[in-house]
Write a protein that holds these residues in place. Sequence first.
Motif, PDB file in Angstrom:
ATOM      1  N   PHE A   8       0.833  -1.195   0.000  1.00 17.15           N
ATOM      2  CA  PHE A   8       0.000   0.000   0.000  1.00 17.15           C
ATOM      3  C   PHE A   8       0.873   1.252   0.000  1.00 17.15           C
ATOM      4  O   PHE A   8       0.665   2.172  -0.794  1.00 17.15           O
ATOM      5  N   SER A  53      -7.634   2.792  -0.867  1.00 15.77           N
ATOM      6  CA  SER A  53      -7.966   1.403  -0.529  1.00 15.77           C
ATOM      7  C   SER A  53      -9.227   0.965  -1.261  1.00 15.77           C
ATOM      8  O   SER A  53      -9.326  -0.181  -1.704  1.00 15.77           O
ATOM      9  N   ASN A  57      -9.040  -2.207  -3.825  1.00 13.59           N
ATOM     10  CA  ASN A  57      -9.906  -3.359  -3.557  1.00 13.59           C
ATOM     11  C   ASN A  57     -11.034  -3.508  -4.568  1.00 13.59           C
ATOM     12  O   ASN A  57     -11.864  -4.404  -4.442  1.00 13.59           O
TER      13      ASN A  57
END
Length: 120
Positions: A8, A53, A57
């Motif tokens: 990340f 995120s 995702n």
Amino acid sequence: MDYTPEQFNRFLQLFQGRADVYARRWTNRDGRSGYSPARRGETYIPMTPTVLSWHLNGSTTIGVYPLRSDDSCRFLAVDFDGPGHEQDAGAFVHACSDTGIPAYIERSRSGNGAHVWIFF
């Protein structure tokens, strides 16, 4: 897909753009799509780790504005479309390699094009 904190953070490091706004992908009723600044009313929505995120995702598709507020840029994306895009992108990457510039190919969302990424 879940990303490790290291993955990340690496993504955040590579794709540094404007922090005060990001682009949100849209599709209209006619099936056309594009990107526009993410807004809430007249206020831009900032890029945050939460927004990233969601993108990583797969729950939303976003884009980054690469020209930062100090007029610097940390990466370059070159778009190749249409017939011959594979050969054109390959030739571009080869020319980059010949001059010592690392470059990376990504297939476009449509499958009918390619992006070449260079990171500074």
